[in-house]
Design a protein around this motif. Structure first.
Motif, short mmCIF file in Angstrom:
data_model
loop_
_atom_site.label_atom_id
_atom_site.label_comp_id
_atom_site.label_asym_id
_atom_site.label_seq_id
_atom_site.Cartn_x
_atom_site.Cartn_y
_atom_site.Cartn_z
N VAL A 102 -1.28 47.43 83.07
CA VAL A 102 -2.62 47.70 82.45
C VAL A 102 -3.56 47.85 83.55
O VAL A 102 -3.43 47.16 84.60
CB VAL A 102 -3.05 46.35 81.52
N HIS A 118 -10.07 46.40 77.65
CA HIS A 118 -8.84 45.74 77.50
C HIS A 118 -9.01 44.38 76.92
O HIS A 118 -9.50 43.59 77.68
CB HIS A 118 -8.22 45.95 78.87
N ALA A 125 -0.51 47.65 75.09
CA ALA A 125 0.32 47.31 76.42
C ALA A 125 1.15 46.13 76.01
O ALA A 125 0.60 45.12 75.47
CB ALA A 125 -0.34 46.98 77.41
N CYS A 145 -6.68 41.04 75.33
CA CYS A 145 -5.71 40.19 74.97
C CYS A 145 -5.67 39.87 73.53
O CYS A 145 -6.54 39.36 73.09
CB CYS A 145 -5.42 39.09 76.04
N TRP A 171 0.69 40.75 74.40
CA TRP A 171 0.22 42.14 74.31
C TRP A 171 -1.44 42.19 74.42
O TRP A 171 -2.10 41.53 74.08
CB TRP A 171 0.89 42.78 72.97
N VAL A 172 -1.81 43.53 74.88
CA VAL A 172 -3.05 43.76 75.38
C VAL A 172 -3.21 45.33 74.42
O VAL A 172 -2.55 46.27 74.60
CB VAL A 172 -3.53 44.14 76.84
N ARG A 230 -6.04 48.49 74.17
CA ARG A 230 -7.33 49.18 75.14
C ARG A 230 -7.83 49.88 73.83
O ARG A 230 -7.30 50.67 73.09
CB ARG A 230 -6.57 50.12 75.96
N ASP A 279 4.50 46.84 80.40
CA ASP A 279 3.44 47.93 80.67
C ASP A 279 2.53 47.39 81.64
O ASP A 279 2.17 46.16 81.88
CB ASP A 279 2.98 47.94 79.23
N VAL A 323 2.19 43.43 82.44
CA VAL A 323 2.30 42.55 81.53
C VAL A 323 3.68 41.90 81.32
O VAL A 323 4.60 42.59 81.21
CB VAL A 323 1.69 43.11 80.01
#
Length: 107
Positions: free
Chosen positions: A41, A55, A35, A57, A17-18, A20, A39, A13
């Motif tokens: 992913v 996952h 993430a 976004c 931010w993502v 999980r 980070d 990334v």
């Protein structure tokens, strides 16, 4: 990357931010991790064929895409990266973050 989908990439990334997450039997979504910039992913792609969590976004995201086999090969060719990741302070941060993760896990 959706739960039960085949991994076809690992992402780093750059911005955004993502989350999980997994879906619980009662229909709620449990956020497992977040993430942020810097980070990775989908690192599970190095060990497993399919994703175990969704996952998603949560903001516009830009990311670098890596093919798992190429990433594995790069790590094999540069063992210093593995040594850096096993450095005691880095391992401590990983253990601490995992402990915090387990602490908030629902009972």
């Amino acid at each position: 990357i959706g739960a039960c989908e085949a991994y076809n990439a690992v992402y780093l990334v750059e911005t955004g931010w993502v989350i999980r997450a997994r879906h619980l039997p009662n229909g709620a979504r449990q956020i497992v991790s977040v993430a942020l910039s810097g980070d990775f992913v989908g690192l599970n792609a190095l060990m497993f064929d399919t994703a175990d969590f969704d996952h998603v976004c949560r903001t516009p995201v830009t990311a670098l895409r890596f093919v798992p086999a190429a990433l594995r090969e790069a790590l094999d060719r540069h063992p210093a990266v593995g040594r850096a990741l096993s450095w005691r302070p880095v391992v401590f941060v990983g253990l601490l973050s995992y402990s915090l993760y387990l602490w908030h896990w629902p009972v």
